[in-house]
Enzyme design. Structure first.
Site, short mmCIF file in Angstrom:
data_model
loop_
_atom_site.label_atom_id
_atom_site.label_comp_id
_atom_site.label_asym_id
_atom_site.label_seq_id
_atom_site.Cartn_x
_atom_site.Cartn_y
_atom_site.Cartn_z
CG ASP A 299 -13.07 -2.63 4.11
OD1 ASP A 299 -12.32 -2.07 3.33
OD2 ASP A 299 -14.08 -2.73 3.90
CD GLU B 65 -16.76 -0.74 -2.65
OE1 GLU B 65 -16.46 0.43 -2.23
OE2 GLU B 65 -16.14 -1.88 -2.27
N PRO C 4 11.54 4.59 -1.97
CG PRO C 4 11.35 2.48 -2.32
CD PRO C 4 10.78 3.60 -1.35
#
Length: 659
Positions: free
Chosen positions: A533, A459, A237
């Site tokens: 994750d 992070e 799309p």
């Protein structure tokens, strides 16, 4: 006449005649005739005492009883000259010979006895007559429910027939089987051309050839070739399939019929097949011509997959008619069918065979060069600052379709306007990427200092491991600002590879597990924050083993079926299934331990990075270089991306060859 007067005159609403006005005028005339022709308007309702007084004075000439309910009183000529009746007879509505008074007597038998008594007492001669009367207005009220039912039925019949939609329909119920295709020809020219379609070079080349077939058919038929019957545009799309078809309509000098696959679907039996016949009949009359069917999977699904619908499925009848029209007896006219879908796997095999859709044109997601061209198209109407780097934005948006890039440009303009800027800066585009990929920034989300520390180390773990691995994607920035469902994110600049090797996939898995590994190294505890994750590495490991055959234990074998027929069948034994599960777990745990070892060796730098992240909330590649130094791998030098200002100021290059 002045220009302003002309302009004001042109802005006035135009007079449009409606057939409903005739019905309204007839209704008003009926009411008016009833209103003015009735003598009842001049009649004044009186009480019982007033009636008996007028009767005893011998002023009444005749009494007419209407519907056994109301008595109308007609006065004698002498009574009409009396002063007490002059006020009633001098009104505008009174006409000679009409009743002057009305008396609502109630019970008829009591009323007649009362009249007889007064006549006997006063020797009166008064005629009493009975009449049954019904007004036109009363008749209309009696038939009003039937009139409403007929009007509602006519209204829904007009709506169901499309209120004029469809070629030659006229809005009547008999046109329901007509095609709803929009016709674009020399009178309704489409302005979109191939110049408006950025990228898609291969797809444009094939489509341009189809246009050339129709413009110059002798060029191909002179050698004995045949013009192709159809071309199917397939792709994800937002990649520009419909836009490409619009460009064909703009480029071709032939009639272009455009409609959606759902336009064939109707509640009535046989309507879909009838509309297909009518569509191809119109296209044949204007041959050579092009038919474009958008979202063809609405009618082109494979037949016989669902036996619950029975043998007379309306959608299958429509598909059968389409198959016949595209390649059957008497289909030698120059009509080419273009169709678009993002679900080619569900289409019927008979529709996909040669002779119907001869060509499948795959419209893929744009690569980095095509994304740069798409950006250049969408930034034309925008007011940009000098620091915008188009090349960098193209690198920052891997996997973006053309529709995504258009949305990103619009979002950048909204962000710049929201902050009161006079132009759109480079940072606004980066914020737009964050907004689209990560979601809206959650400024009101309550996070405790302990949770924030865990998120920061998570992070930082991703960033550290990816920095230390050769094949992991280079980092762009790390943030612990919550967006959407995520509490933090690390942004990478992945290389666009055509093939992926085992080492590259394992390095990516290791970098993905770096967040949970950092939690284990620093706190000796793990949290639920690694859900996405784990989902990513599990899918990746399963694909490596069962799809790509990249596992030595399972071997060079794939259990992937591109036809999609193995949805309810397990293509391997229970023993192989246990082996696959064991190898998936082994692969993930190996990369998890590898990430832990890397972080143990760089624990101090990991802590520095996490502290910096807690302080700034967003850190970039330059911050990582200060802590870790340059990546210990021989990388190609980065390309400097020119800004808008540098492109505009660049002197023109003379490419004329020397004599």
């Amino acid at each position: 006449m002045s220009d302003s007067n002309k302009e004001n005159k042109s802005n006035l609403p135009k007079f449009k005649f409606s057939s409903y006005w005739i019905y309204g005028a007839i209704f008003i005339v009926i009411i008016a005739v009833q209103f003015f022709s009735s003598g009842d308007l001049a009649s004044k309702s009186i009480s019982k005492n007033k009636f008996e007084e007028i009767l005893r004075d011998n002023d009444i000439k005749e009494i007419v009883v209407i519907n056994k309910d109301v008595a109308q009183l007609f006065l004698t000529a002498e009574a009409l000259k009396k002063t007490k009746h002059a006020k009633q007879t001098s009104t505008t509505f009174y006409r000679p010979g009409s009743p002057v008074y009305e008396y609502n007597f109630g019970d008829l038998r009591t009323f007649e006895e009362n009249i007889a008594t007064i006549k006997k007492e006063n020797n009166l001669i008064v005629d009493v007559d009975n009449k049954e009367s019904t007004s036109i207005f009363d008749a209309i009220l009696g038939f009003l429910p039937f009139i409403i039912l007929i009007a509602v039925w006519l209204f829904f019949m007009r709506r169901m027939s499309g209120a004029g939609g469809g070629a030659g329909g006229g809005g009547q119920i008999f046109s329901i089987g007509k095609s709803k295709a929009k016709l674009f020809d020399k009178d309704t020219k489409v302005k979109t051309t191939f110049e408006n379609v950025a990228g898609l070079e291969g797809a444009k080349e094939e489509v341009q050839e189809i246009v050339d077939f129709l413009k110059n058919p002798d060029k191909y038929t002179s050698l004995g070739g045949k013009i192709p019957k159809g071309a199917l545009l397939v792709g994800p799309p937002g990649t520009g399939k419909t836009l490409l078809a619009k460009a064909v309509a703009g480029e071709a000098d032939v009639p272009f019929f455009s409609l959606s696959g759902s336009d064939f679907v109707e509640m009535f039996v046989g309507v879909g097949a009838s509309r297909v016949r009518d569509l191809f009949k119109q296209a044949a009359q204007k041959s050579p011509s092009i038919i474009f069917i958008d979202e063809i999977d609405a009618i082109g699904r494979a037949r016989g997959k669902n036996n619950m619908t029975g043998g007379n499925d309306e959608r299958e009848n429509t598909l059968n008619q389409l198959l016949t029209e595209m390649d059957g007896f008497g289909t030698d006219v120059n009509v080419i069918v273009l169709a678009a879908t993002n679900r080619a796997d569900v289409l019927d095999s008979a529709l996909m065979r040669a002779g119907r859709f001869d060509r499948q044109i795959y419209v893929d997601l744009p690569n980095i060069n095509e994304r740069k061209e798409i950006f250049e198209v969408h930034i034309k109407p925008l007011k940009l600052a000098d620091d915008v780097k188009i090349g960098f934005l193209a690198q920052q948006t891997p996997g973006f379709s053309g529709a995504d890039i258009a949305n990103m440009c619009n979002e950048a303009a909204l962000i710049a306007a929201r902050t009161g800027k006079k132009a759109i800066h480079h940072q606004d585009f980066l914020d737009a990427v964050d907004r689209i990929v990560g979601g809206l920034e959650k400024k009101n989300k309550v996070i405790t200092p302990k949770e924030k520390k865990v998120i920061a180390f998570h992070e930082a773990g991703h960033a550290t491991v990816s920095w230390m691995l050769e094949h992991a994607a280079p980092l762009v920035k790390v943030t612990i600002v919550p967006r959407g469902q995520s509490l933090g994110a690390a942004w990478y600049l992945p290389a666009e590879r055509m093939i992926v090797q085992t080492e590259q996939m394992l390095d990516e898995m290791c970098a993905t597990m770096g967040g949970r590994a950092a939690e284990k190294v620093m706190f000796n505890k793990i949290s639920t924050g690694a859900l996405s994750d784990l989902e990513k590495v599990t899918k990746q490991a399963r694909a490596m083993i069962t799809v790509y055959g990249l596992n030595e234990e399972v071997g060079n074998i794939t259990y992937y079926d591109s036809s999609g027929n193995d949805a309810f069948v397990k293509p391997y034994s229970e023993e192989t299934g246990r082996k696959i599960d064991k190898e998936i777990s082994k692969m993930i745990e190996t990369q998890y331990q590898r990430a832990i070892d890397l972080l143990e060796n760089n624990k101090e730098k990991l802590t520095l990075l996490a502290d910096l992240l807690l302080e700034k909330e967003v850190i970039f590649k330059d911050d990582l270089q200060e802590i870790f130094g340059k990546r210990p791998f021989g990388e190609a030098e980065e390309v400097e991306h020119e800004t808008i200002k540098e492109v505009l100021e660049k002197p023109a290059v003379d490419n004329t060859p020397e004599a």
